[in-house]
Design a protein around this motif. Structure first.
Motif, short mmCIF file in Angstrom:
data_model
loop_
_atom_site.label_atom_id
_atom_site.label_comp_id
_atom_site.label_asym_id
_atom_site.label_seq_id
_atom_site.Cartn_x
_atom_site.Cartn_y
_atom_site.Cartn_z
N ARG B 223 0.81 -1.22 0.00
CA ARG B 223 0.00 0.00 0.00
C ARG B 223 0.85 1.27 0.00
O ARG B 223 0.33 2.37 0.11
N GLY B 225 2.60 2.50 -2.42
CA GLY B 225 2.63 3.25 -3.67
C GLY B 225 2.72 2.38 -4.90
O GLY B 225 1.92 2.50 -5.83
N ASN B 250 7.42 1.27 7.02
CA ASN B 250 7.55 2.63 6.50
C ASN B 250 6.35 3.47 6.92
O ASN B 250 5.26 3.36 6.37
N GLU B 252 6.67 6.81 7.18
CA GLU B 252 7.12 8.18 6.87
C GLU B 252 5.95 9.05 6.38
O GLU B 252 5.75 10.17 6.81
N GLY B 341 11.23 8.67 2.64
CA GLY B 341 10.22 7.62 2.53
C GLY B 341 10.56 6.59 1.46
O GLY B 341 9.97 5.52 1.41
N GLU B 343 12.42 3.64 -0.12
CA GLU B 343 12.86 2.54 0.74
C GLU B 343 14.37 2.47 0.99
O GLU B 343 14.81 2.21 2.11
N ASN B 377 8.03 -2.55 4.22
CA ASN B 377 6.62 -2.45 3.86
C ASN B 377 6.02 -1.19 4.45
O ASN B 377 6.40 -0.74 5.53
N ALA B 558 12.12 6.70 -7.68
CA ALA B 558 10.79 7.05 -8.16
C ALA B 558 10.43 8.51 -7.90
O ALA B 558 9.43 8.99 -8.42
C1 LIG Z 1 10.41 9.76 -3.02
C2 LIG Z 1 9.67 8.58 -2.49
C3 LIG Z 1 8.97 8.70 -1.31
C4 LIG Z 1 8.30 7.61 -0.77
N1 LIG Z 1 7.62 7.78 0.39
C5 LIG Z 1 6.99 6.73 0.93
C6 LIG Z 1 6.31 6.88 2.16
O1 LIG Z 1 6.28 7.96 2.74
N2 LIG Z 1 5.68 5.79 2.68
C7 LIG Z 1 5.70 4.57 2.05
O2 LIG Z 1 5.15 3.62 2.57
N3 LIG Z 1 6.32 4.40 0.88
C8 LIG Z 1 6.98 5.45 0.30
N4 LIG Z 1 7.64 5.27 -0.88
C9 LIG Z 1 7.64 3.93 -1.47
C10 LIG Z 1 8.72 3.06 -0.85
O3 LIG Z 1 9.91 3.24 -1.59
C11 LIG Z 1 8.39 1.57 -0.88
O4 LIG Z 1 8.02 1.23 -2.16
C12 LIG Z 1 7.30 1.16 0.05
O5 LIG Z 1 7.51 1.58 1.36
C13 LIG Z 1 7.17 -0.34 0.03
O6 LIG Z 1 6.12 -0.78 0.84
P1 LIG Z 1 4.91 -1.64 0.25
O7 LIG Z 1 5.49 -2.77 -0.57
O8 LIG Z 1 4.22 -2.13 1.44
O9 LIG Z 1 4.10 -0.75 -0.59
C14 LIG Z 1 8.30 6.37 -1.45
C15 LIG Z 1 8.99 6.26 -2.64
C16 LIG Z 1 9.66 7.34 -3.17
C17 LIG Z 1 10.38 7.17 -4.45
#
Ligand SMILES: Cc1cc2nc3c(=O)[nH]c(=O)nc-3n(C[C@H](O)[C@H](O)[C@H](O)COP(=O)(O)O)c2cc1C
Ligand code: FES
Lengths: 177, 603
Positions: B223, B225, B250, B252, B341, B343, B377, B558
């Motif tokens: 969830r 992104g 995560n 953040e 945020g 990863e 995650n 990203a």
């Molecule tokens: C610039 C940037 C900021 C991000 N900020 C967040 C964030 O605040 N929280 C988050 O969960 N994923 C964020 N992501 C995505 C994470 O890199 C990562 O894909 C995600 O935490 C994976 O968790 P999931 O597999 O449960 O989705 C961000 C990605 C980028 C490129």
């Protein structure tokens, strides 16, 4: 340490900062944590403080400086007693914080390109999203005691009232006349 | 402190973590006693359950305390209630709860009394508190905003809807947010009463690969992104041979206008703790980190309490529920940077460095935190894992779409009647969320566009919002589901200005490590500024598109890849607004500096 502000003003000495670092375990991974504490206690990160934090967690000064100049929370320049953050996240931007920011800066007589009021009480910064977007536009104040105050549905009237209150508090504490 | 359900009911209870924990400890809390039969122990539980529901004196006021409610005066409301109870001498318990997500009723309180309908009061001011409580106690609920259920004996009851009768509640499917606004986030007991840690108890009785299979069959996708299938990540780390592995949550939530993670962690921190332990067990990690955003003080505080309590009762630490599995969780807080945020950047910050992304491969699943295999995650993903293990994949997978199971918490804000966080099945149309649930534009305004998914999500015109919110459909329209952000934009706003504002965000947040992002975002911003000041040309649009395509491909992470999306989607759907700025030197909304003369001051 060229170009990095030396310790000026402020009632908090580097010793007190060191004292606060005591609870942080001495390992390099705690650098960000140590700087957070130092920023909160001292109000900004002058060279001595960054050095103390670096020593405490066992990294070179250069690495600590590198980190201290990267994150928005940290400032190597002195800041006002109150850090006022105006949210420029999408919702707050749409809901009038651009105008609120202009208003706040003119209220505090802060010129374009500057951030701190001449009495040293307020620093106005932009930030993005306090997570209270439902109540946009939102502003936040980091108080001198470390507390944070988040104010939703901000309008010029709300801002004026807030600044008046903070000024009054500052006078009562003897920070300004 | 008096006896709670988490304590031993009598000396026959032998649960003693970590040396001698009872595997049935969690089930035993409410269904017990399980290892002995004693009416007194059952009675003790029943009494306590009743007390939790209605307080020690049969009346209880719940006050929603979360960042959102605090921003509009919830602390003052809490104080007013405390003072009133003290002065009046009424026998009433006051309890803190998190937030429902119905932010348009902040600050809100709920009054409950045995035998009467629990009543929720909206937009409460400190001055109203006395009237609300005394009326309620006299049996009159007519001033309530909604009732949790009816009992048929209160005055005015049938003029007040129940939550289930309200469209913004009825159309939600609250799986991960079911406790939000209902339980005290600082009470492990209240979490357990509502089925908390049953998912963990079940997982620990399965083999790790079975847990992963469960997540796979549930069709859970990340969830945070990207919507990456969670089981693939977990399996990849499980298959790594390493003495040390990590789980990173995560929290953040750096996306502007995203606030569902905050709400979840502040309102129900234990669901995250439970999800993390399950992940740790499945992949063979014994240490987890929660990475909380700069503004996450309250979330961090409540999480800290949750971790302490979970440890105290043997749900965290050594030999969890007698399984031999050990797990510990540490909280790390960001110092403020959007890239934090991402990863790999997040891992850098946990290691005490600048949060700049790493070059991949290697991916974190093979070389993550301190070079060890790591699962990262989003917090909501981990909460879903806890729900899946509790309810079973089969029930979970019936919700959502064919390719993506379950629900998503979406943050709705902007020009909208009912801003808030709503949990809906994946595949719910954006129109349902915006119009039915969130009530559409406020009186007198008309919506023009919806920002979908966060800064790298993009804009959709209102004519296109009939599409399902999922990971597969949205990209076809040039936008992404992202973190589940929906920002309603009304007709008085300028899309060129918004595209410019987004680019300004990326410029200030680009970490500078890779050139396409550092230079590309700046160049795109200067072109957008040119257009918004009336000095743009048709070629500028082509240039924006070309640069945009380059950024999509060439950046390290990203952030840069997604940076052009708001611009490209605005050009795609709102070309006429760009043309007005370029050809007619006119900002139709009167916002851009090209038409400063007609700018209206909106206070
Ligand atoms: C610039 C940037 C900021 C991000 N900020 C967040 C964030 O605040 N929280 C988050 O969960 N994923 C964020 N992501 C995505 C994470 O890199 C990562 O894909 C995600 O935490 C994976 O968790 P999931 O597999 O449960 O989705 C961000 C990605 C980028 C490129
Ligand atoms: S956009 Fe300002 S609080 Fe989220």
């Amino acid at each position: 340490m060229i170009g990095h502000t030396a310790c000026v003003g402020g009632s908090v000495s580097a010793d007190i900062v060191l004292n606060n670092l005591k609870n942080i375990e001495r390992k390099p991974q705690n650098l960000v944590k140590a700087l957070r504490v130092a920023q909160e206690v001292k109000g900004y990160l002058p060279a001595e403080v960054v050095e103390a934090a670096a020593k405490h967690v066992g990294v070179p000064y250069s690495r600590a400086f590198n980190v201290a100049t990267f994150y928005h929370l940290f400032s190597i320049e002195p800041l006002g007693k109150y850090r006022v953050f105006v949210c420029m996240g999408t919702t707050c931007y749409l809901k009038g914080n651009k105008e609120n920011l202009q208003y706040l800066k003119s209220l505090l007589n802060i010129k374009e390109g500057q951030h701190t009021s001449s009495d040293g009480l307020f620093t106005v910064e932009e930030m993005r999203c306090l997570g209270c977007c439902s109540h946009a536009p939102v502003i936040a104040v980091y108080m001198p005691n470390g507390a944070r105050k988040v104010i939703g549905r901000a309008t010029p009237e709300v801002i004026q009232k807030l600044i008046d209150e903070l000024r009054k508090e500052a006078r009562e504490r003897g920070w300004v006349k | 402190m008096s006896w709670t359900l988490m304590n031993r009911c009598c000396l026959k209870c032998w649960h003693k973590p970590p040396d001698n924990p009872c595997p049935n400890y969690v089930q035993c809390r409410i269904k017990g006693p399980l290892c002995h039969d004693d009416p007194e122990c059952r009675e003790l539980r029943a009494r306590r359950l009743n007390e939790l529901e209605f307080g020690r004196y049969g009346v209880k006021v719940r006050v929603a305390i979360a960042s959102c409610t605090l921003a509009v005066g919830a602390a003052e409301v809490y104080e007013a209630i405390r003072d009133y109870v003290k002065e009046s001498g009424l026998a009433i318990d006051i309890s803190v709860v998190g937030c429902h997500g119905l932010d348009f009723i902040d600050p809100w309180i709920e009054v409950v009394r045995k035998g009467y309908p629990p009543a929720i009061y909206a937009n409460v001011s400190p001055e109203e508190v006395e009237d609300i409580i005394s009326r309620y106690l006299s049996g009159d609920v007519s001033k309530a905003f909604a009732l949790r259920y009816r009992t048929g004996n209160a005055k005015g009851e049938f003029h007040v809807p129940t939550l289930d009768e309200l469209v913004f509640w009825r159309k939600q499917v609250r799986l991960v947010s079911s406790n939000c606004g209902l339980i005290n986030p600082e009470s492990i007991e209240e979490y357990v009463v509502r089925g908390g840690y049953l998912g963990l108890a079940r997982a620990l009785r399965m083999r790790p690969e079975e847990v992963i299979e469960e997540i796979k069959l549930a069709k859970l996708r990340g969830r945070g992104g990207a919507g990456f299938p969670t089981w693939i990540k977990w399996k990849a780390v499980k298959d790594q041979v390493s003495d040390v592995k990590y789980v990173v949550a995560n929290a953040e939530e750096g996306d502007p206008s995203a606030f569902s993670n905050r709400l979840l962690v502040e309102s129900d921190p234990h669901i995250l703790v439970e999800g993390m332990i399950i992940a740790g067990y499945a992949i063979g990690a014994s240490k987890g980190y929660v990475f909380v955003g700069t503004e996450g003080d309250l979330a961090a505080e409540r999480l800290k309490k949750a971790i302490e309590e979970a440890k105290k009762y043997g749900l965290l630490g050594e030999n969890i529920l007698g399984s031999g599995f050990a797990f510990d969780i540490e909280i790390v807080q960001d110092a403020g940077r959007y890239t934090s945020g991402e990863e790999t950047a997040l891992l850098e910050e946990i290691e005490g460095k600048r949060s700049t992304p790493r070059v991949r491969p290697p991916y974190p699943v093979t070389k993550g935190l301190w070079g060890k295999p790591t699962v990262i995650n989003n917090v909501e993903t981990l909460a879903h894992a806890a729900v899946i293990l509790r309810d079973g994949w089969d029930r979970y997978a019936t919700i959502g779409t064919e390719k993506s199971g379950g629900t998503k918490m979406v943050s709705v804000s902007g020009s909208i009647k009912r801003p808030g966080v709503y949990e809906v099945p994946i595949g719910t149309t954006i129109r349902t969320i915006i119009e039915d649930i969130a009530g559409g534009a406020p009186e007198g305004l008309k919506l023009k566009a919806v920002e979908v998914g966060g800064p790298a999500g993009g804009f959709l015109p209102v004519s296109e919002i009939n599409i399902p919110l999922d990971y597969d459909t949205l990209p076809k329209l040039g936008v992404a589901m992202g973190s589940g952000v929906l920002v309603a934009v009304d007709e008085h706003k300028c899309m060129v200005d918004l595209a410019r504002q987004f680019m300004a965000f990326f410029v200030s947040e680009s970490c500078g490590k890779c050139v396409p992002c550092r230079v590309g975002t700046k160049t795109m911003l200067s072109i957008l500024e040119r257009i918004s000041s009336g000095k743009g040309s048709e070629e500028d649009l082509e240039l924006l598109k070309e640069l945009g395509e380059t950024l999509k491909d060439a950046c390290l992470c990203a952030l840069g890849n997604g940076a052009p999306i708001p611009v490209l989607s605005s050009i795609r759907y709102f070309k006429e607004e760009f043309s007005a700025h370029i050809r007619e030197k006119r900002c139709p909304a009167g916002i851009c500096p090209v038409s400063r003369e007609v700018v209206r001051y909106e206070g």
